[in-house]
Design a protein around this motif. Structure first.
Motif, short mmCIF file in Angstrom:
data_model
loop_
_atom_site.label_atom_id
_atom_site.label_comp_id
_atom_site.label_asym_id
_atom_site.label_seq_id
_atom_site.Cartn_x
_atom_site.Cartn_y
_atom_site.Cartn_z
N TRP A 54 0.84 -1.19 0.00
CA TRP A 54 0.00 0.00 0.00
C TRP A 54 0.88 1.24 0.00
O TRP A 54 1.85 1.33 0.76
CB TRP A 54 -0.92 0.01 1.22
CG TRP A 54 -1.92 -1.10 1.19
CD1 TRP A 54 -1.85 -2.30 1.81
CD2 TRP A 54 -3.14 -1.11 0.44
NE1 TRP A 54 -2.94 -3.07 1.52
CE2 TRP A 54 -3.77 -2.36 0.67
CE3 TRP A 54 -3.77 -0.19 -0.40
CZ2 TRP A 54 -4.98 -2.71 0.10
CZ3 TRP A 54 -4.99 -0.54 -0.97
CH2 TRP A 54 -5.58 -1.77 -0.71
N LEU A 55 0.55 2.18 -0.87
CA LEU A 55 1.32 3.41 -0.96
C LEU A 55 1.09 4.24 0.30
O LEU A 55 -0.01 4.29 0.83
CB LEU A 55 0.93 4.20 -2.20
CG LEU A 55 1.06 3.43 -3.53
CD1 LEU A 55 0.66 4.32 -4.69
CD2 LEU A 55 2.47 2.91 -3.72
N SER A 56 2.13 4.89 0.76
CA SER A 56 2.07 5.65 2.01
C SER A 56 1.03 6.75 1.93
O SER A 56 0.99 7.51 0.95
CB SER A 56 3.44 6.25 2.33
OG SER A 56 3.40 7.00 3.52
N ALA A 57 0.19 6.84 3.00
CA ALA A 57 -0.84 7.88 3.11
C ALA A 57 -1.71 7.95 1.87
O ALA A 57 -2.08 9.03 1.40
CB ALA A 57 -0.20 9.24 3.38
N SER A 58 -2.07 6.77 1.34
CA SER A 58 -2.87 6.74 0.12
C SER A 58 -3.77 5.51 0.16
O SER A 58 -3.41 4.47 0.73
CB SER A 58 -1.96 6.67 -1.11
OG SER A 58 -2.70 6.38 -2.29
N PRO A 59 -4.97 5.59 -0.45
CA PRO A 59 -5.83 4.41 -0.52
C PRO A 59 -5.43 3.44 -1.63
O PRO A 59 -6.11 2.45 -1.84
CB PRO A 59 -7.21 5.01 -0.78
CG PRO A 59 -6.93 6.26 -1.55
CD PRO A 59 -5.64 6.80 -0.98
N TRP A 60 -4.36 3.74 -2.34
CA TRP A 60 -3.96 2.94 -3.49
C TRP A 60 -2.85 1.97 -3.10
O TRP A 60 -2.02 2.25 -2.23
CB TRP A 60 -3.49 3.82 -4.63
CG TRP A 60 -4.58 4.71 -5.17
CD1 TRP A 60 -4.84 5.99 -4.82
CD2 TRP A 60 -5.57 4.35 -6.12
NE1 TRP A 60 -5.93 6.47 -5.49
CE2 TRP A 60 -6.41 5.47 -6.31
CE3 TRP A 60 -5.85 3.18 -6.85
CZ2 TRP A 60 -7.48 5.47 -7.19
CZ3 TRP A 60 -6.92 3.18 -7.73
CH2 TRP A 60 -7.72 4.32 -7.88
N GLY A 61 -2.84 0.82 -3.80
CA GLY A 61 -1.80 -0.17 -3.57
C GLY A 61 -1.55 -0.97 -4.83
O GLY A 61 -2.30 -0.90 -5.82
N VAL A 62 -0.45 -1.73 -4.82
CA VAL A 62 -0.11 -2.62 -5.93
C VAL A 62 0.09 -4.02 -5.37
O VAL A 62 0.49 -4.19 -4.21
CB VAL A 62 1.15 -2.15 -6.67
CG1 VAL A 62 0.90 -0.83 -7.38
CG2 VAL A 62 2.33 -2.02 -5.71
N ALA A 63 -0.19 -5.03 -6.19
CA ALA A 63 -0.11 -6.41 -5.72
C ALA A 63 0.49 -7.30 -6.79
O ALA A 63 0.30 -7.08 -7.99
CB ALA A 63 -1.51 -6.92 -5.34
N GLY A 64 1.22 -8.30 -6.35
CA GLY A 64 1.70 -9.38 -7.21
C GLY A 64 1.14 -10.69 -6.69
O GLY A 64 1.02 -10.89 -5.48
N PHE A 65 0.78 -11.62 -7.59
CA PHE A 65 0.09 -12.83 -7.15
C PHE A 65 0.43 -14.01 -8.05
O PHE A 65 0.84 -13.85 -9.21
CB PHE A 65 -1.42 -12.61 -7.13
CG PHE A 65 -1.99 -12.18 -8.46
CD1 PHE A 65 -2.35 -13.11 -9.43
CD2 PHE A 65 -2.14 -10.84 -8.75
CE1 PHE A 65 -2.86 -12.72 -10.65
CE2 PHE A 65 -2.65 -10.43 -9.98
CZ PHE A 65 -3.01 -11.36 -10.93
N VAL A 66 0.24 -15.20 -7.47
CA VAL A 66 0.31 -16.46 -8.20
C VAL A 66 -0.85 -17.33 -7.73
O VAL A 66 -0.99 -17.58 -6.52
CB VAL A 66 1.65 -17.20 -7.97
CG1 VAL A 66 1.64 -18.54 -8.71
CG2 VAL A 66 2.83 -16.36 -8.43
N ASP A 67 -1.69 -17.79 -8.66
CA ASP A 67 -2.81 -18.68 -8.35
C ASP A 67 -2.59 -20.02 -9.04
O ASP A 67 -2.07 -20.08 -10.16
CB ASP A 67 -4.14 -18.09 -8.84
CG ASP A 67 -4.46 -16.74 -8.20
OD1 ASP A 67 -3.96 -16.49 -7.09
OD2 ASP A 67 -5.21 -15.97 -8.81
N VAL A 68 -2.98 -21.09 -8.38
CA VAL A 68 -2.89 -22.43 -8.93
C VAL A 68 -4.16 -23.18 -8.59
O VAL A 68 -4.62 -23.13 -7.44
CB VAL A 68 -1.67 -23.20 -8.38
CG1 VAL A 68 -1.57 -24.58 -9.04
CG2 VAL A 68 -0.38 -22.43 -8.60
N GLY A 69 -4.75 -23.90 -9.55
CA GLY A 69 -5.93 -24.68 -9.21
C GLY A 69 -6.55 -25.36 -10.41
O GLY A 69 -6.18 -25.14 -11.57
N ASP A 70 -7.54 -26.21 -10.11
CA ASP A 70 -8.29 -26.91 -11.15
C ASP A 70 -9.51 -27.56 -10.51
O ASP A 70 -9.59 -27.69 -9.28
CB ASP A 70 -7.42 -27.97 -11.84
CG ASP A 70 -8.02 -28.44 -13.16
OD1 ASP A 70 -8.97 -27.79 -13.65
OD2 ASP A 70 -7.54 -29.46 -13.71
#
Length: 572
Positions: A506-522
């Motif tokens: 989450w960016l400091s003093a801001s409602p915005w953020g960035v995310a990195g992810f990995v999903d696996v499934g079936d």
């Protein structure tokens, strides 16, 4: 000379006079007290004309007085304060020795010491006293220690506890503080009746349904707060205040005062939004918290989405005296997703209870379903299913968790001897975990799995099978595109497993953020046919009042395609 010319000449002469330079006073003090004095001393940094003796004398007097007062708050009661009144006023401060607690006399009165059952509790209060002998004496620590002790004693049994004697004798020469405190616990109270104010549309019996306080039970502040929270979360009241009514106490029986402000029972909502799972959507909702004047809660709505449409109505009865809440409802749905056209109608009853962090629900539903997969024949299925759900949430913020975990379990079963087309048992579980690496960085983990025990999926309704893929599942793949295959469509299978790892900054003093992810499934109909479908990517986050909203760009490695996953909703 005219008056105007005389005035102009006077101003010009004054402008030619030399102006004496204004000077600031200087502060000379050790590092341990410099910041305190520099911050709070009067007129710090304000200019004083060199020939303004009145202002200078006034400043000198204030500096002397307030320097001693400020140092006393930090335990310095014998400072040396001198002022050099030369060309530049200099305040010289030597704080002297710091006063420490030399002795403590902590006394109790009332039932806390006169009744044998509470004597161990009194000793624990003494042992837990915050400002101990040998520690530095500060005014704020002394005040906080007294307040903490009072809160501890008043939290259980002794709602009328009060401090009757408080004395701090300071010996500046020896830098010693001698403390004396007497706290009168008063009687050990027990809960009496509820006295309710502010009711108009609802009866006092409604509040009794949420009241877990046992009349005659031991008083505790936590119990009052629990009752207040329980009433505040109902749809019946917009304001609730629960307190002990000491003025109406009779002996050690303490009535409880409940002040409420009723909320408007009916609420109509309209909403529009968009989700990459089901497309554009339009919502209509009606809630009535006092259906038929019986405090029954009606929740009903209509949702129209590009790929799915539904209408529902649920009626919730107030909880019984044990905290269990009964409900009855129905839903009609239609959808066309991943080549499967589905129509479903369900009616059911349920019984649920919330105890702390744990919610338990039992349900019985009758479901009829018509499906037609592209390239296959239409089929009809029916099931009367018994359902059990258990959820435990330990989260710092249910809408935007940074720390904690959530565990959910569900078990459903049906028999072909009881209005069902086949026998089956459906099991499902999910574990979610959040860990904060800092105030701005959060790691989220999720594991989900399910298995439907049945001879085949043929006569099992889709609601009791599994499909996966899409936002909040396996990103990088279309919504519900991972499952068993029938014709050219994707349908529910008996097995499912997914997992996800996501790191959000989450960016400091801001409602915005960035995310990195990995999903696996079936999901599929045979365990040995499941494949690890991997999706990974980056996304943006925005904290909304309803929780973080996500815009993700994900790559499905098995399909070798990029997909955008978006979930946004606007409610009016």
């Amino acid at each position: 000379m005219s008056a105007l010319k005389l005035f102009v000449a006077t101003v010009m002469c004054l402008a030619c006079l030399p102006v004496q330079a204004a000077e600031n006073y200087r502060l000379q003090a050790p590092d341990e007290v410099y910041a305190l004095l520099h911050t709070y001393l009067p007129d710090a940094g304000q200019p004083i004309a060199a020939d303004d003796e009145i202002a200078r004398l006034g400043l000198v007097r204030r500096l002397r007085e307030q320097t001693r007062d400020l140092l006393a708050t930090e335990g310095y009661f014998s400072p040396q304060v001198s002022l050099d009144t030369g060309d530049v006023l200099t305040l010289n401060v030597v704080p002297g020795p710091r006063t420490k607690v030399s002795s403590l006399e902590l006394n109790f009165a009332g039932d806390l010491v006169t009744q044998e059952v509470f004597k161990a509790e009194a000793e624990s209060f003494r042992a837990d006293w915050a400002l101990k002998v040998g520690e530095v004496f500060r005014d704020r620590d002394w005040a906080q220690a007294k307040e903490r002790l009072l809160q501890q004693v008043a939290a259980r049994h002794f709602a009328g506890a009060r401090i009757v004697e408080s004395q701090a004798d300071i010996d500046p020469e020896r830098a010693e503080a001698h403390l004396r405190l007497t706290l009168d616990s008063g009687p050990a109270y027990r809960f009496g009746e509820l006295n309710v104010e502010g009711l108009h549309d609802y009866s006092p019996e409604l509040l009794e349904r949420y009241n877990l306080l046992q009349r005659g039970g031991d008083y505790s502040l936590e119990s009052l707060q629990t009752l207040q929270a329980a009433l505040q979360t109902t749809p019946y009241f917009s304001y609730v205040e629960v307190s002990a009514d000491l003025a109406q106490a009779k002996g050690n029986v303490l009535p409880i005062k409940v002040l409420v402000q009723e909320a408007k029972p009916k609420r109509f909502t309209v909403g529009v939004g968009y989700s990459s799972n089901t497309g554009a959507k339009f919502d209509l909702g009606l809630r009535d918290a006092n259906l038929l004047g019986r405090a029954w809660l009606l929740n009903s709505g209509l949702r129209l989405e590009t790929k799915q449409q539904s209408a529902f109505a649920d009626i919730f009865l107030p909880p019984d005296t044990g905290g269990w809440r009964n409900s009855v409802g129905g839903i009609a749905e239609a959808s066309y997703i991943s080549g499967l056209r589905l129509r479903r109608q369900t009616v059911g009853v349920a019984r649920s209870i919330q105890l702390g962090d744990i919610n338990t629900r039992f349900g019985l539903s009758l479901q009829g379903e018509t499906t037609q997969a592209d390239g296959a024949e239409r089929s009809h299925k029916q099931a009367l299913a018994l359902d059990w759900q258990w959820t435990r949430r330990k989260l710092d913020n249910p809408l935007d968790p940074h720390r904690g975990n959530s565990v959910s379990l569900r078990l459903s079963a049906a028999s072909r001897y009881l209005l069902s087309d086949t026998d089956f048992v459906r099991t499902w579980s999910r574990l979610a975990y959040w860990y904060p690496f800092s105030s701005q960085d959060v790691l989220g983990l999720r594991l989900e799995g399910g298995y439907t025990v049945a001879k085949s999926r043929t006569n099992v309704p889709q609601d009791f099978l599994f499909r996966t893929g899409g936002a909040q599942s396996v990103r990088g793949y279309n919504y519900l595109s991972l499952g068993a295959h029938e014709g050219s469509a994707v349908v529910g299978g008996r097995y499912m497993g997914t997992s996800s790892v996501e790191y959000t900054h989450w960016l400091s003093a801001s409602p915005w953020g960035v995310a990195g992810f990995v999903d696996v499934g079936d999901a599929g109909d045979q365990l040995n046919a499941l494949r690890a479908h991997v999706g990974s990517g980056l996304g943006g986050r925005w904290r909304s009042p309803a929780g973080p909203l996500a815009l993700d760009l994900a790559y499905g490695w098995q399909e070798r395609r990029w997909r955008i996953h978006l979930s946004v909703a606007l409610v009016f």
